[in-house]
Enzyme design. Structure first.
Site, short mmCIF file in Angstrom:
data_model
loop_
_atom_site.label_atom_id
_atom_site.label_comp_id
_atom_site.label_asym_id
_atom_site.label_seq_id
_atom_site.Cartn_x
_atom_site.Cartn_y
_atom_site.Cartn_z
N HIS A 118 -5.10 7.37 -8.63
CA HIS A 118 -6.44 7.94 -8.46
C HIS A 118 -6.45 9.45 -8.50
O HIS A 118 -7.42 10.07 -8.07
CB HIS A 118 -7.06 7.44 -7.14
CG HIS A 118 -7.24 5.95 -7.12
ND1 HIS A 118 -7.33 5.25 -5.93
CD2 HIS A 118 -7.31 5.04 -8.11
CE1 HIS A 118 -7.46 3.95 -6.22
NE2 HIS A 118 -7.45 3.80 -7.53
N CYS A 126 -11.58 21.13 -15.65
CA CYS A 126 -12.83 21.73 -16.15
C CYS A 126 -13.68 20.67 -16.85
O CYS A 126 -13.19 19.92 -17.71
CB CYS A 126 -12.50 22.86 -17.15
SG CYS A 126 -13.98 23.63 -17.85
N CYS A 147 -14.12 27.14 -14.11
CA CYS A 147 -12.94 27.35 -14.96
C CYS A 147 -13.03 28.77 -15.55
O CYS A 147 -14.12 29.36 -15.59
CB CYS A 147 -12.98 26.30 -16.07
SG CYS A 147 -11.79 26.55 -17.39
C1 BV8 Z 1 -12.81 1.29 -12.72
C2 BV8 Z 1 -10.17 8.81 -5.48
C3 BV8 Z 1 -13.61 0.73 -14.87
C4 BV8 Z 1 -11.37 9.58 -5.09
C5 BV8 Z 1 -10.75 6.45 -5.26
C6 BV8 Z 1 -17.32 -4.90 -7.79
C7 BV8 Z 1 -16.23 -5.76 -7.61
C8 BV8 Z 1 -14.93 -5.35 -7.93
C9 BV8 Z 1 -14.71 -4.07 -8.47
C10 BV8 Z 1 -15.80 -3.25 -8.63
C11 BV8 Z 1 -17.09 -3.65 -8.31
N1 BV8 Z 1 -17.94 -2.63 -8.58
C12 BV8 Z 1 -17.21 -1.59 -9.06
C13 BV8 Z 1 -15.93 -1.97 -9.13
C14 BV8 Z 1 -14.82 -1.17 -9.62
C15 BV8 Z 1 -14.43 -0.17 -8.56
C16 BV8 Z 1 -14.05 -0.85 -7.25
O1 BV8 Z 1 -12.99 -1.42 -7.14
N2 BV8 Z 1 -14.96 -0.75 -6.27
C17 BV8 Z 1 -14.69 -1.36 -4.97
C18 BV8 Z 1 -15.22 -0.43 -3.86
C19 BV8 Z 1 -15.37 -2.71 -4.93
N3 BV8 Z 1 -13.26 0.49 -9.11
C20 BV8 Z 1 -13.43 1.56 -9.89
O2 BV8 Z 1 -14.51 2.07 -10.12
C21 BV8 Z 1 -12.17 2.09 -10.55
N4 BV8 Z 1 -12.44 2.30 -11.94
O3 BV8 Z 1 -12.89 0.15 -12.37
O4 BV8 Z 1 -13.12 1.73 -13.97
C22 BV8 Z 1 -13.61 1.39 -16.18
C23 BV8 Z 1 -12.71 0.94 -17.16
C24 BV8 Z 1 -12.75 1.53 -18.40
C25 BV8 Z 1 -13.65 2.56 -18.68
C26 BV8 Z 1 -14.51 3.03 -17.67
C27 BV8 Z 1 -14.51 2.43 -16.42
C28 BV8 Z 1 -11.79 3.46 -9.97
C29 BV8 Z 1 -11.43 3.28 -8.52
C30 BV8 Z 1 -10.88 4.62 -8.00
C31 BV8 Z 1 -11.89 5.23 -7.07
N5 BV8 Z 1 -11.28 6.44 -6.45
N6 BV8 Z 1 -10.21 7.54 -4.73
C32 BV8 Z 1 -11.28 10.07 -3.65
O5 BV8 Z 1 -10.41 9.61 -2.87
O6 BV8 Z 1 -12.10 10.93 -3.32
S1 BV8 Z 1 -10.70 5.00 -4.38
C33 BV8 Z 1 -10.40 5.29 -2.71
O7 BV8 Z 1 -10.23 3.97 -2.17
C34 BV8 Z 1 -9.10 6.00 -2.39
O8 BV8 Z 1 -8.31 6.29 -3.53
C35 BV8 Z 1 -8.37 4.97 -1.56
O9 BV8 Z 1 -7.01 5.10 -1.61
C36 BV8 Z 1 -8.85 3.76 -2.23
C37 BV8 Z 1 -8.55 2.43 -1.66
O10 BV8 Z 1 -8.77 2.48 -0.29
P1 BV8 Z 1 -7.48 2.30 0.64
O11 BV8 Z 1 -6.42 3.25 0.19
O12 BV8 Z 1 -7.11 0.88 0.70
O13 BV8 Z 1 -8.03 2.83 2.00
P2 BV8 Z 1 -8.97 2.03 3.00
O14 BV8 Z 1 -9.55 3.02 3.97
O15 BV8 Z 1 -9.89 1.13 2.22
O16 BV8 Z 1 -7.97 1.08 3.80
C38 BV8 Z 1 -7.02 1.65 4.66
C39 BV8 Z 1 -6.18 0.51 5.15
O17 BV8 Z 1 -5.15 1.04 5.96
C40 BV8 Z 1 -6.98 -0.45 6.03
O18 BV8 Z 1 -6.69 -1.77 5.62
C41 BV8 Z 1 -6.43 -0.18 7.44
O19 BV8 Z 1 -6.35 -1.39 8.20
C42 BV8 Z 1 -5.03 0.29 7.13
N7 BV8 Z 1 -4.44 1.18 8.12
C43 BV8 Z 1 -5.07 2.09 8.91
N8 BV8 Z 1 -4.14 2.74 9.67
C44 BV8 Z 1 -2.93 2.25 9.31
C45 BV8 Z 1 -3.10 1.26 8.34
N9 BV8 Z 1 -2.08 0.59 7.79
C46 BV8 Z 1 -0.84 0.89 8.22
N10 BV8 Z 1 -0.58 1.85 9.16
C47 BV8 Z 1 -1.59 2.54 9.73
N11 BV8 Z 1 -1.32 3.47 10.66
ZN ZN Z 2 -12.93 25.33 -18.98
#
Ligand code: BV8
Ligand code: ZN
Length: 238
Positions: A118, A126, A147
């Site tokens: 990600h 840019c 940029c």
């Molecule tokens: C794409 C960067 C297509 C930005 C991020 C409906 C159904 C299925 C999928 C989709 C849908 N609608 C849309 C989609 C696709 C979508 C998606 O999956 N949405 C989800 C919300 C349903 N995905 C996308 O859009 C991806 N792109 O599909 O493109 C495409 C193809 C071709 C051409 C054009 C388009 C892009 C996804 C990337 C988004 N960017 N981040 C930023 O961070 O600002 S995602 C964001 O969520 C972060 O990167 C993060 O890492 C990621 C996942 O979350 P987690 O890392 O799991 O973090 P979370 O808080 O959720 O969980 C933490 C866990 O840790 C918990 O379980 C907790 O219990 C645990 N925990 C807490 N403390 C501890 C611990 N574990 C161990 N030890 C601890 N101490």
């Molecule tokens: Zn530029």
């Protein structure tokens, strides 16, 4: 814990290991997660601000959110879980770290081979000329940043609705496919295509070990599921 001994034994024997990490691995470094307990960033949901639409509508607001996150992340240090993965990497002939995190803590800990699915919060891109560059200044002197060409700069991350960098998933799938053990650490496994690597690794014959403070939708299909903070459990697995 019998399971822990068995999991440790499987990991010790494995010659090729792949790891998928999420925001949970950085929680013990003081960085809020997106969805787990205590999640949310400054009361914003990632799905609302980490999108091209939000940036087009209000680049300044999106940059204020990233600036706030950068300042918080700049004060964070890698925790024992990040360091354990560096030790694991040096111990294994074949090792790939696949991270969903953009915080750069794996780099700070010394991880080498890494797939940043990600992107990276410390890189800017840019929107006009496509130039990309690192910028670690916190806070950024001017929001939104621009940029040298005058174009508006955006965070070098992948937003919802955006494709992952070319070839990234292919490489991640190759690592998951050839892994004897696949570790899944600190991810709620709700964001795709990253989350799809877990069942993919399982179907490809890997032993899957999950470490998460809560259970996830994949807990029933993995071979070992440990509900424990990664910073405590992971060092015990090595
Ligand atoms: C794409 C960067 C297509 C930005 C991020 C409906 C159904 C299925 C999928 C989709 C849908 N609608 C849309 C989609 C696709 C979508 C998606 O999956 N949405 C989800 C919300 C349903 N995905 C996308 O859009 C991806 N792109 O599909 O493109 C495409 C193809 C071709 C051409 C054009 C388009 C892009 C996804 C990337 C988004 N960017 N981040 C930023 O961070 O600002 S995602 C964001 O969520 C972060 O990167 C993060 O890492 C990621 C996942 O979350 P987690 O890392 O799991 O973090 P979370 O808080 O959720 O969980 C933490 C866990 O840790 C918990 O379980 C907790 O219990 C645990 N925990 C807490 N403390 C501890 C611990 N574990 C161990 N030890 C601890 N101490
Ligand atoms: Zn530029």
């Amino acid at each position: 814990m019998v399971n822990l001994d068995q999991a440790r034994e499987r990991l010790a024997r494995a010659r090729s290991v792949a790891v998928l990490t999420g925001a949970g691995i950085s929680a013990e470094s003081g960085i809020p997660t997106f969805r787990g307990a205590g999640g949310l960033w400054n009361n914003f949901r990632a799905e609302d601000l980490a999108t091209p639409e939000a940036f087009a509508r209000d680049p300044r607001l999106v940059w204020e959110w990233y600036n706030w996150r950068r300042e918080l992340i700049a004060k964070a240090a890698p925790n024992p879980a990040h360091h354990a993965l560096v030790r694991l990497e040096t111990a294994k002939p074949h090792f790939t770290l696949i991270t969903q995190n953009i915080d750069g803590l794996h780099d700070l800990a010394g991880s080498g081979k890494m797939l940043k699915l990600h992107g990276d919060i410390w890189r800017l891109r840019c929107t006009e000329c496509g130039a990309q560059w690192p910028d670690r200044r916190t806070p950024l002197p001017k929001l939104p940043p621009h940029c040298g060409c005058g174009g508006l700069a955006r965070p070098g991350v992948v937003w919802f609705g955006e494709a992952l960098p070319d070839g990234m998933m292919k490489e991640a799938e190759h690592a998951a496919e050839s892994a004897e053990v696949f570790l899944v650490i600190g991810t709620s496994a709700v964001v795709y295509p990253a989350a799809g690597l877990v069942p993919f690794a399982k179907q490809s014959g890997a032993i899957v070990i999950e470490i998460n403070t809560e259970t996830t939708s994949f807990s029933p299909i993995v071979d070992f599921s440990f509900q424990s903070p990664a910073g405590e459990l992971l060092p015990k697995l090595l």
